[in-house]
Scaffold this motif. Structure first.
Motif, PDB file in Angstrom:
ATOM      1  N   VAL A 369      38.423  31.517  51.131  1.00 47.41           N
ATOM      2  CA  VAL A 369      37.284  32.378  50.835  1.00 47.41           C
ATOM      3  C   VAL A 369      36.486  32.588  52.119  1.00 47.41           C
ATOM      4  CG1 VAL A 369      35.206  32.663  49.438  1.00 47.41           C
ATOM      5  CG2 VAL A 369      37.203  31.468  48.491  1.00 47.41           C
ATOM      6  N   THR A 370      36.274  33.839  52.496  1.00 50.59           N
ATOM      7  CA  THR A 370      35.580  34.148  53.749  1.00 50.59           C
ATOM      8  C   THR A 370      34.514  35.204  53.513  1.00 50.59           C
ATOM      9  OG1 THR A 370      37.225  35.844  54.355  1.00 50.59           O
ATOM     10  CG2 THR A 370      37.597  33.598  55.168  1.00 50.59           C
ATOM     11  N   THR A 381      30.406  41.528  52.244  1.00 49.39           N
ATOM     12  CA  THR A 381      31.829  41.642  51.939  1.00 49.39           C
ATOM     13  C   THR A 381      32.464  40.260  51.952  1.00 49.39           C
ATOM     14  OG1 THR A 381      31.925  43.857  52.925  1.00 49.39           O
ATOM     15  CG2 THR A 381      34.011  42.694  52.617  1.00 49.39           C
ATOM     16  N   LEU A 382      33.175  39.946  50.880  1.00 47.80           N
ATOM     17  CA  LEU A 382      33.870  38.671  50.740  1.00 47.80           C
ATOM     18  C   LEU A 382      35.354  38.928  50.507  1.00 47.80           C
ATOM     19  CD1 LEU A 382      31.343  37.119  48.216  1.00 47.80           C
ATOM     20  CD2 LEU A 382      31.591  36.369  50.578  1.00 47.80           C
ATOM     21  N   PHE A 383      36.171  38.023  51.034  1.00 53.16           N
ATOM     22  CA  PHE A 383      37.612  38.084  50.815  1.00 53.16           C
ATOM     23  C   PHE A 383      38.106  36.710  50.383  1.00 53.16           C
ATOM     24  CE2 PHE A 383      36.671  41.163  54.196  1.00 53.16           C
ATOM     25  CZ  PHE A 383      37.203  42.323  53.668  1.00 53.16           C
ATOM     26  N   THR A 413      35.577  40.402  39.024  1.00 52.97           N
ATOM     27  CA  THR A 413      36.467  41.367  39.650  1.00 52.97           C
ATOM     28  C   THR A 413      37.893  40.879  39.505  1.00 52.97           C
ATOM     29  OG1 THR A 413      37.067  42.522  41.708  1.00 52.97           O
ATOM     30  CG2 THR A 413      36.229  40.272  41.919  1.00 52.97           C
ATOM     31  N   THR A 414      38.822  41.801  39.460  1.00 49.76           N
ATOM     32  CA  THR A 414      40.242  41.448  39.426  1.00 49.76           C
ATOM     33  C   THR A 414      40.872  41.521  40.805  1.00 49.76           C
ATOM     34  OG1 THR A 414      40.826  43.748  38.928  1.00 49.76           O
ATOM     35  CG2 THR A 414      40.500  42.247  37.060  1.00 49.76           C
ATOM     36  N   LYS A 415      40.091  41.900  41.802  1.00 53.38           N
ATOM     37  CA  LYS A 415      40.615  42.070  43.159  1.00 53.38           C
ATOM     38  C   LYS A 415      40.416  40.785  43.966  1.00 53.38           C
ATOM     39  CE  LYS A 415      39.609  47.029  43.037  1.00 53.38           C
ATOM     40  NZ  LYS A 415      41.020  47.391  42.748  1.00 53.38           N
ATOM     41  N   ASN A 416      40.950  40.776  45.171  1.00 54.88           N
ATOM     42  CA  ASN A 416      40.836  39.626  46.077  1.00 54.88           C
ATOM     43  C   ASN A 416      39.807  39.868  47.178  1.00 54.88           C
ATOM     44  OD1 ASN A 416      43.717  39.425  44.866  1.00 54.88           O
ATOM     45  ND2 ASN A 416      43.299  37.400  45.700  1.00 54.88           N
ATOM     46  N   GLY A 417      38.845  40.698  46.860  1.00 52.50           N
ATOM     47  CA  GLY A 417      37.767  40.979  47.781  1.00 52.50           C
ATOM     48  C   GLY A 417      36.731  41.850  47.107  1.00 52.50           C
ATOM     49  N   ILE A 418      35.534  41.882  47.679  1.00 50.17           N
ATOM     50  CA  ILE A 418      34.464  42.661  47.059  1.00 50.17           C
ATOM     51  C   ILE A 418      33.405  42.967  48.092  1.00 50.17           C
ATOM     52  CG2 ILE A 418      33.023  40.693  46.370  1.00 50.17           C
ATOM     53  CD1 ILE A 418      32.566  42.128  43.672  1.00 50.17           C
TER      54      ILE A 418
END
Length: 450
Positions: A369-370, A381-383, A413-418
Motif C-alpha cells: 500500500v503506497t 492517490t493511493l495504490f 472500491t473494486t480497483k487497486n488504486g484510488i
C-alpha cells in the motif's frame, strides 16, 4: 479545477451514502456464533476453575483435583472435547517446559505448561494465526503463597473461561486462517508463559497477525464507587511500537503515525467490530499498553513486534484481586465467583469472538500500500496490490482527520488504486481487503510511493 473535481466529489458522496448500510451489516455466520456465547456456560467454566482450590503457578502439578496441574489438564480435556465437532481441524495440547529459579518469584524447579487449542485454517495458502488468551494461574496477597486457597474467579478465571467458551463455540466453524485458543501459566510470577510462547513464535517464524489477551473481564463495579457498569469494556494498546522503534522512528515521524502502531490498529478494529455485533457494549480504547503497576500477557508479544492488546473490565474492584480470603469490617475480600457479572462476561466474550471471527474470515491484508507524494495536490492517490490469499470482492479505503482517534469514513472500491478529494496533508489513510462475505482485514497504512 471545479470541472475536474466535481464528478469525483459527487460520485464519492453518492457512493458513501449508498454503501452506509453495507458497512454496518453483520455477517450472519458470525452473528450466529455470537448468539451461541452463553452466560451460564461461562459461569460453569469459572466454577470448575475455582474448584481446584488454588491455581498458583508454583502449586502442585501432580494432585488430581487440586493445583495448577489439575486445572491445566481439565482445560485440555475441554479443548479435546470441543475438537470432536471440528472435523479433525482442531487439536489440543499442553506445551510444557521446566521453569528454573530466578531469584524473584520462582524459588524452585517447576513444571510449566500452556494449554493450546489449535483450530487449523481451511486455506493452505493462508498462514495467518490469530490468538485469544487468558492466564490460568491465580494468587492471594502474598504472590509466593502457593498453599492458600486462591479462587482466581475473575483474575483470571474470567479470561480463561472466555478462551474456553470461544473454543466451544468456534470449533465447529471454518475459517481460512488459524485460530489458537491459549491458556497460559505463570502470569502472576512475571508473564512467564506468555514470554515463553512469544519467543517460540519468533524462533519458529509464526505469522501471528493479532493477539487478544483477556485478563480480568468479568466484574461490573469498582471498590471505590460500587456503581454497576456492565456496558463498557477497556482495550489497552500502545501507539508507538516497542519493537525496533529506533529503526522505525524516522518513518513514523515523517508520516505523523505516532498513534498508529499495530496494537493501536487492532484496538480500533476490535472496537468497530465488537460494537457492530454486541448490543449494549462500548469498547473503550485506552492509549496505554497497560495499567500502572500491573502487567499483562500481551506485553511479551508486543515487545517482539506482534499486534497484541489487553482486554479488561471497565472498573476493577481491588477488594477482589490479589487478596487473601477474609472478612474485615463487614467487607468480604477475595476473588470469588459471587462478585462477578456473567452477563457482562458474556458480552465481553462475544466481542472477542466477533473480532476474531471477522479477522479469520477476511482475506489477508493488501500488499504494498503506497501513497503518492510526488506532486502538490489537494487530493490523494493511493495504490496497492491484492492480498496473498483470500477471495476479495473489493477494498475499503479508510479516512480520518489527523487529530481524530477513529476512522471516520470507509470508501469502497473494486480497483487497486484510488484518487479521492482529501488532502494527504490533512488526513490519515489506510486500506483493508474485503472478503466475499464483507469481512474486513486489518487496515494497512500506506508507505510513500517511489
Amino acid at each position: 479545477m471545479k470541472k475536474h473535481y466535481l464528478p469525483l466529489i459527487l460520485s464519492f458522496a453518492l457512493f458513501t451514502e449508498a454503501n452506509a448500510q453495507k458497512i454496518v451489516q453483520r455477517d450472519p455466520a458470525i452473528e450466529q456464533l455470537v448468539a451461541e456465547v452463553n452466560a451460564d456456560s461461562l459461569q460453569s467454566h469459572i466454577k470448575k476453575l475455582v474448584s481446584f482450590d488454588t491455581r498458583h503457578t508454583m502449586s502442585t502439578t501432580t494432585e488430581e483435583k487440586r493445583g495448577i496441574g489439575a486445572a491445566r489438564r481439565w482445560v485440555l480435556s475441554r479443548f479435546q472435547e470441543y475438537a470432536k465437532q471440528s472435523g479433525g481441524r482442531m487439536t489440543a495440547m499442553i506445551d510444557s517446559w521446566v521453569l528454573k529459579p530466578d531469584g524473584k518469584r520462582v524459588d524452585k524447579d517447576q513444571d510449566m505448561g500452556n494449554v493450546m487449542g489449535i483450530l487449523k485454517g481451511t486455506d493452505p495458502n493462508d498462514d495467518r494465526i490469530f490468538i485469544v488468551s487468558g492466564h490460568i494461574d491465580s494468587r492471594v496477597t502474598n504472590v509466593m503463597n502457593r498453599e492458600a486457597t486462591a479462587p482466581g474467579a475473575n483474575d483470571d478465571g474470567s479470561g480463561t473461561a472466555t478462551v474456553i467458551e470461544l473454543a466451544r463455540v468456534m470449533a465447529k466453524a471454518q475459517f481460512p486462517a488459524t485460530v489458537i485458543f491459549l491458556v497460559v501459566s505463570g502470569e502472576e510470577q512475571g508473564l512467564l508463559g506468555a514470554d515463553y510462547l512469544a519467543q517460540k513464535a519468533v524462533n519458529e517464524k509464526w505469522n501471528i497477525e493479532a493477539i487478544m489477551n483477556n485478563d480480568i473481564v468479568g466484574s461490573n463495579n469498582s471498590n471505590e464507587t460500587r456503581i454497576i457498569d456492565n456496558t463498557r469494556v477497556r482495550i489497552f494498546s500502545e501507539g508507538l511500537p516497542a519493537f525496533e522503534l529506533d529503526k522505525k522512528a524516522t518513518g513514523i515521524r515523517n508520516m505523523g503515525q505516532e498513534n498508529d502502531g499495530k496494537a493501536r490498529q487492532l484496538a480500533r478494529y476490535a472496537k468497530e467490530i465488537g460494537e457492530r455485533y454486541v448490543d449494549n457494549l462500548e469498547v473503550v480504547m485506552v492509549y496505554r499498553n497497560d495499567r500502572f503497576l500491573r502487567g499483562g500477557d500481551h506485553t511479551p508479544f508486543v515487545n517482539r513486534g506482534f499486534a497484541a492488546v489487553r482486554v479488561t473490565e471497565m472498573n476493577e474492584n481491588f477488594d477482589h484481586q490479589h487478596q487473601d480470603l477474609r472478612t474485615e469490617k463487614g467487607t468480604q475480600y477475595g476473588d470469588l465467583p459471587e462478585f462477578m457479572d456473567f452477563e457482562y462476561l458474556r458480552k465481553n466474550t462475544a466481542m472477542n469472538l466477533a473480532t476474531l471471527a471477522n479477522l479469520a474470515k477476511a482475506p489477508t491484508t493488501p500488499q504494498n500500500v503506497t501513497i503518492d507524494t510526488k506532486s502538490l495536490t489537494n487530493s490523494t492517490t493511493l495504490f496497492w496490490q491484492a492480498p496473498k490469499s483470500g477471495k476479495v470482492k473489493g477494498y475499503y479505503v479508510l479516512v480520518r482527520e489527523t487529530y481524530q482517534p477513529f476512522w471516520q469514513k470507509k470508501i469502497f472500491t473494486t480497483k487497486n488504486g484510488i484518487n479521492i478529494p482529501y488532502s494527504k496533508d490533512h488526513y490519515f489513510f489506510a486500506v483493508q481487503a474485503v472478503g466475499e462475505d464483507g469481512n474486513e482485514s486489518l487496515p494497512i497504512l500506506p508507505k510513500v510511493g517511489m
